[in-house]
Design a protein around this motif. Structure first.
Motif, PDB file in Angstrom:
ATOM      1  N   TYR A  96     -29.394-109.163  55.994  1.00 18.70           N
ATOM      2  CA  TYR A  96     -28.672-108.006  56.519  1.00 18.70           C
ATOM      3  C   TYR A  96     -28.613-106.918  55.454  1.00 18.70           C
ATOM      4  O   TYR A  96     -28.535-107.202  54.264  1.00 18.70           O
ATOM      5  CB  TYR A  96     -27.244-108.383  56.919  1.00 18.70           C
ATOM      6  CG  TYR A  96     -27.181-109.328  58.088  1.00 18.70           C
ATOM      7  CD1 TYR A  96     -27.272-108.850  59.387  1.00 18.70           C
ATOM      8  CD2 TYR A  96     -27.021-110.694  57.889  1.00 18.70           C
ATOM      9  CE1 TYR A  96     -27.205-109.704  60.469  1.00 18.70           C
ATOM     10  CE2 TYR A  96     -26.955-111.563  58.965  1.00 18.70           C
ATOM     11  CZ  TYR A  96     -27.041-111.059  60.253  1.00 18.70           C
ATOM     12  OH  TYR A  96     -26.984-111.916  61.307  1.00 18.70           O
ATOM     13  N   THR A  97     -28.635-105.686  55.915  1.00 16.85           N
ATOM     14  CA  THR A  97     -28.507-104.536  55.028  1.00 16.85           C
ATOM     15  C   THR A  97     -27.376-103.653  55.551  1.00 16.85           C
ATOM     16  O   THR A  97     -27.360-103.296  56.732  1.00 16.85           O
ATOM     17  CB  THR A  97     -29.808-103.718  54.981  1.00 16.85           C
ATOM     18  OG1 THR A  97     -30.861-104.576  54.537  1.00 16.85           O
ATOM     19  CG2 THR A  97     -29.684-102.547  54.036  1.00 16.85           C
ATOM     20  N   PRO A 116     -17.094-108.456  49.606  1.00 13.19           N
ATOM     21  CA  PRO A 116     -16.826-109.299  50.781  1.00 13.19           C
ATOM     22  C   PRO A 116     -16.043-108.573  51.874  1.00 13.19           C
ATOM     23  O   PRO A 116     -16.302-108.765  53.054  1.00 13.19           O
ATOM     24  CB  PRO A 116     -16.015-110.465  50.214  1.00 13.19           C
ATOM     25  CG  PRO A 116     -16.363-110.500  48.779  1.00 13.19           C
ATOM     26  CD  PRO A 116     -16.618-109.086  48.382  1.00 13.19           C
ATOM     27  N   THR A 117     -15.103-107.710  51.489  1.00 13.34           N
ATOM     28  CA  THR A 117     -14.329-106.965  52.475  1.00 13.34           C
ATOM     29  C   THR A 117     -15.209-105.974  53.219  1.00 13.34           C
ATOM     30  O   THR A 117     -15.083-105.804  54.430  1.00 13.34           O
ATOM     31  CB  THR A 117     -13.168-106.226  51.788  1.00 13.34           C
ATOM     32  OG1 THR A 117     -12.441-107.146  50.983  1.00 13.34           O
ATOM     33  CG2 THR A 117     -12.242-105.608  52.797  1.00 13.34           C
ATOM     34  N   LEU A 118     -16.122-105.329  52.520  1.00 11.57           N
ATOM     35  CA  LEU A 118     -17.038-104.383  53.159  1.00 11.57           C
ATOM     36  C   LEU A 118     -18.008-105.104  54.089  1.00 11.57           C
ATOM     37  O   LEU A 118     -18.278-104.636  55.198  1.00 11.57           O
ATOM     38  CB  LEU A 118     -17.810-103.588  52.101  1.00 11.57           C
ATOM     39  CG  LEU A 118     -18.868-102.610  52.605  1.00 11.57           C
ATOM     40  CD1 LEU A 118     -18.246-101.568  53.520  1.00 11.57           C
ATOM     41  CD2 LEU A 118     -19.563-101.942  51.455  1.00 11.57           C
ATOM     42  N   VAL A 119     -18.505-106.252  53.681  1.00  9.12           N
ATOM     43  CA  VAL A 119     -19.453-107.006  54.519  1.00  9.12           C
ATOM     44  C   VAL A 119     -18.744-107.563  55.747  1.00  9.12           C
ATOM     45  O   VAL A 119     -19.316-107.584  56.842  1.00  9.12           O
ATOM     46  CB  VAL A 119     -20.112-108.131  53.695  1.00  9.12           C
ATOM     47  CG1 VAL A 119     -20.870-109.096  54.575  1.00  9.12           C
ATOM     48  CG2 VAL A 119     -21.038-107.525  52.655  1.00  9.12           C
ATOM     49  N   PRO A 122     -17.951-103.760  58.187  1.00 11.95           N
ATOM     50  CA  PRO A 122     -18.673-102.584  57.666  1.00 11.95           C
ATOM     51  C   PRO A 122     -18.197-101.250  58.237  1.00 11.95           C
ATOM     52  O   PRO A 122     -18.377-100.218  57.621  1.00 11.95           O
ATOM     53  CB  PRO A 122     -20.125-102.830  58.062  1.00 11.95           C
ATOM     54  CG  PRO A 122     -20.208-104.199  58.581  1.00 11.95           C
ATOM     55  CD  PRO A 122     -18.836-104.662  58.887  1.00 11.95           C
ATOM     56  N   GLU A 123     -17.575-101.266  59.403  1.00 11.14           N
ATOM     57  CA  GLU A 123     -17.134-100.016  60.028  1.00 11.14           C
ATOM     58  C   GLU A 123     -15.698 -99.656  59.653  1.00 11.14           C
ATOM     59  O   GLU A 123     -15.172 -98.659  60.141  1.00 11.14           O
ATOM     60  CB  GLU A 123     -17.266-100.128  61.553  1.00 11.14           C
ATOM     61  CG  GLU A 123     -18.675-100.431  62.021  1.00 11.14           C
ATOM     62  CD  GLU A 123     -19.691 -99.393  61.549  1.00 11.14           C
ATOM     63  OE1 GLU A 123     -19.372 -98.197  61.555  1.00 11.14           O
ATOM     64  OE2 GLU A 123     -20.796 -99.802  61.160  1.00 11.14           O
ATOM     65  N   LEU A 128      -9.833 -99.721  52.944  1.00 14.50           N
ATOM     66  CA  LEU A 128      -9.738-101.181  53.027  1.00 14.50           C
ATOM     67  C   LEU A 128     -10.565-101.862  51.940  1.00 14.50           C
ATOM     68  O   LEU A 128     -10.147-102.857  51.364  1.00 14.50           O
ATOM     69  CB  LEU A 128     -10.196-101.651  54.414  1.00 14.50           C
ATOM     70  CG  LEU A 128     -10.059-103.132  54.705  1.00 14.50           C
ATOM     71  CD1 LEU A 128      -8.587-103.527  54.704  1.00 14.50           C
ATOM     72  CD2 LEU A 128     -10.697-103.477  56.032  1.00 14.50           C
ATOM     73  N   TRP A 129     -11.743-101.336  51.621  1.00 10.36           N
ATOM     74  CA  TRP A 129     -12.640-101.998  50.668  1.00 10.36           C
ATOM     75  C   TRP A 129     -12.820-101.247  49.356  1.00 10.36           C
ATOM     76  O   TRP A 129     -13.488-101.718  48.450  1.00 10.36           O
ATOM     77  CB  TRP A 129     -14.002-102.270  51.294  1.00 10.36           C
ATOM     78  CG  TRP A 129     -14.602-101.132  52.043  1.00 10.36           C
ATOM     79  CD1 TRP A 129     -14.466-100.872  53.372  1.00 10.36           C
ATOM     80  CD2 TRP A 129     -15.432-100.083  51.519  1.00 10.36           C
ATOM     81  NE1 TRP A 129     -15.167 -99.726  53.700  1.00 10.36           N
ATOM     82  CE2 TRP A 129     -15.765 -99.230  52.582  1.00 10.36           C
ATOM     83  CE3 TRP A 129     -15.933 -99.799  50.260  1.00 10.36           C
ATOM     84  CZ2 TRP A 129     -16.560 -98.106  52.437  1.00 10.36           C
ATOM     85  CZ3 TRP A 129     -16.737 -98.679  50.103  1.00 10.36           C
ATOM     86  CH2 TRP A 129     -17.046 -97.856  51.183  1.00 10.36           C
TER      87      TRP A 129
END
Length: 161
Positions: A96-97, A116-119, A122-123, A128-129
């Protein structure tokens, strides 16, 4: 002293204004920030998000770096707006990208980007991240300046000679 509004006055005023605008522009594009890339297990809203086993992260067009679980690294960047590209594989070996752009607040020197929070979402909003990072301050105890000098009877005998 009387100010005359002649041609020289207006040229000087415009030159000073242009220099000030240019200085503000250079301040915004030249401000340096440190981005900490964090791949550690975090808890967000009572939910634990596990660190990724191996992830490749690239900030702007800098050299990509690989982070294993529980790793933290840093990138020093200039400017306010940046992009992050995260490439990882899931347990099913699918790659995944994720690409996101974000703005670093102006007066923050160091920010922490939680991978990890962004993955996991992602939206989600960048708050949050991406968070402000304050380096830990260590408690320093004051040294007692008045030290008691220990003497014995032998010292007094040697000073009498």
């Amino acid at each position: 002293m009387k100010i005359t509004l002649n041609r020289t006055f207006w040229f000087r005023s415009i030159a000073i204004f242009i220099i000030l605008v240019f200085a503000v522009f250079l301040f915004f594009i030249g401000k340096q920030h440190t981005i900490l890339l964090d791949n550690k297990t975090v808890t967000v809203g009572g939910k634990e998000i596990n660190a990724l086993q191996l992830v490749e992260v690239q900030i702007n067009n800098l050299e990509p770096m690989e982070l294993a679980a529980r790793d933290r690294d840093k990138e020093e960047v200039t400017g306010q707006k940046h992009s992050v590209t995260i490439i990882y594989t899931d347990p099913n070996w699918e790659e995944y990208t994720i690409e996101r752009t974000f703005k670093v607040p102006l007066m923050q020197e160091m920010v922490l980007l939680s991978i990890p929070t962004l993955v996991a979402n992602p939206e989600a909003d960048q708050s949050l991240w991406l968070e402000n990072y304050e380096p830990p301050t260590y408690a320093v105890t004051a040294v007692d300046l008045e030290e008691e000098v220990v003497t014995d009877d032998l010292t007094l005998l040697l000073t009498d000679i």
